[in-house]
Design a protein around this motif. Sequence first.
Motif, mmCIF file in Angstrom:
data_model
loop_
_atom_site.group_PDB
_atom_site.id
_atom_site.type_symbol
_atom_site.label_atom_id
_atom_site.label_comp_id
_atom_site.label_asym_id
_atom_site.label_seq_id
_atom_site.Cartn_x
_atom_site.Cartn_y
_atom_site.Cartn_z
ATOM 1 N N LEU A 109 0.825 -1.208 0.000
ATOM 2 C CA LEU A 109 0.000 0.000 0.000
ATOM 3 C C LEU A 109 0.856 1.254 0.000
ATOM 4 C CD1 LEU A 109 -2.911 -0.851 2.487
ATOM 5 C CD2 LEU A 109 -3.171 -0.062 0.126
ATOM 6 N N PHE A 110 1.896 1.262 0.821
ATOM 7 C CA PHE A 110 2.735 2.454 0.948
ATOM 8 C C PHE A 110 3.554 2.698 -0.314
ATOM 9 C CE2 PHE A 110 6.795 4.433 2.425
ATOM 10 C CZ PHE A 110 6.269 5.680 2.708
ATOM 11 N N SER A 111 4.250 1.673 -0.793
ATOM 12 C CA SER A 111 5.149 1.860 -1.943
ATOM 13 C C SER A 111 4.376 2.132 -3.229
ATOM 14 C CB SER A 111 6.067 0.655 -2.122
ATOM 15 O OG SER A 111 5.331 -0.516 -2.404
ATOM 16 N N ARG A 112 3.329 1.341 -3.474
ATOM 17 C CA ARG A 112 2.516 1.549 -4.672
ATOM 18 C C ARG A 112 1.740 2.862 -4.594
ATOM 19 N NH1 ARG A 112 2.808 -2.114 -9.141
ATOM 20 N NH2 ARG A 112 4.907 -1.341 -9.002
ATOM 21 N N GLY A 113 1.191 3.157 -3.417
ATOM 22 C CA GLY A 113 0.443 4.400 -3.244
ATOM 23 C C GLY A 113 1.315 5.617 -3.465
ATOM 24 N N LEU A 114 2.510 5.598 -2.905
ATOM 25 C CA LEU A 114 3.436 6.722 -3.069
ATOM 26 C C LEU A 114 3.820 6.893 -4.534
ATOM 27 C CD1 LEU A 114 5.092 8.885 -1.589
ATOM 28 C CD2 LEU A 114 6.922 7.190 -1.317
ATOM 29 N N ARG A 115 4.134 5.799 -5.188
ATOM 30 C CA ARG A 115 4.511 5.855 -6.605
ATOM 31 C C ARG A 115 3.367 6.399 -7.470
ATOM 32 N NH1 ARG A 115 6.760 0.777 -10.198
ATOM 33 N NH2 ARG A 115 5.875 1.368 -12.207
ATOM 34 N N PHE A 116 2.180 5.827 -7.316
ATOM 35 C CA PHE A 116 1.063 6.222 -8.184
ATOM 36 C C PHE A 116 0.547 7.619 -7.856
ATOM 37 C CE2 PHE A 116 0.190 1.420 -8.491
ATOM 38 C CZ PHE A 116 1.077 1.310 -9.554
ATOM 39 N N PHE A 117 0.676 8.040 -6.584
ATOM 40 C CA PHE A 117 0.281 9.408 -6.251
ATOM 41 C C PHE A 117 1.220 10.408 -6.921
ATOM 42 C CE2 PHE A 117 0.689 13.291 -3.769
ATOM 43 C CZ PHE A 117 -0.627 13.735 -3.841
ATOM 44 N N ILE A 118 2.519 10.152 -6.838
ATOM 45 C CA ILE A 118 3.492 11.061 -7.462
ATOM 46 C C ILE A 118 3.247 11.153 -8.964
ATOM 47 C CG2 ILE A 118 5.947 11.334 -8.034
ATOM 48 C CD1 ILE A 118 6.558 10.212 -5.214
ATOM 49 N N ILE A 119 3.043 9.995 -9.608
ATOM 50 C CA ILE A 119 2.813 9.975 -11.050
ATOM 51 C C ILE A 119 1.519 10.703 -11.410
ATOM 52 C CG2 ILE A 119 2.230 8.452 -12.997
ATOM 53 C CD1 ILE A 119 4.244 6.444 -11.738
#
Length: 198
Positions: A146-156
Motif C-alpha cells: 500500500l505504501f510503496s505503490r500508493g506513493l509511486r502512483f500518487f506522485i505519477i
Amino acid sequence: MFNELYQKSLTLASHKSAKVFLAIISFVESSFFPIPPDVMIVPMVIAKKNDYLKIFMIATLFSTLGGILGYFIGVYFLDFGMSVVGFYGYEEKVLSLKNDLTSGTGFYIWLATLFLAGFTPLPFKVFTITSGMIDFNLFIFLLICLFSRGLRFFIISFLSFKLGDTFNAFMKTKAAMWSTIIGIIIVLIFLVIYFVTK
C-alpha cells in the motif's frame, strides 16, 4: 510481444471504460503481467485532470490486491510462481533468499527490497511472488504494498495533473532512473531513522 502489450495498454487509457481497464492492469501487473499501470495513468490523468485522485486510488488499491494474489501464487502455486520469477531472471536470487532471511538483518533487507520493488521499475510481481515463497509476514507485506505503490502512483498522478505532456515526455525518457534514485533515498532515510532511534 512486449511492445504490442504496451501499445494495447496505451489504447485502453483512452477507452470509455479506462478506469475498469486500469483496475484490471493494476491487479494483474502485481502478480504476472509485464506492463505497469503507469502507462495508463499518465494519459488518463492528462485527459481527465480532475480525476487524478480517483485514478491514483484505483491503481493503488488494485495493485495491492494483485500483490496479495502474487503472494498466494508464491505460497500455493510454486511452479507457476517460479516460471514468472524465471522469466525475469531472478530464480537464483529467490532460491538463496530464504537462507539470508534467517539472519537478523535479513528481514529489514527484504523490507527495503520490497519497498523499492513497489516504488521503482523493478518487476514488482517477482517480489510479491517471492514474499509468498519465503513466507514473509502477510500484514507487513500488505502495508509495504500500500505504501510503496500508493506513493509511486500518487506522485505519477499528481505530476501528470500538474505538468501534463511535459511529465509524459519525462516518463518516456528518465522516469526509471529518477524513481530508482528517489526510492533509494527514501530507504536510506528510513534506515537512518531506525538506527538513530534504536
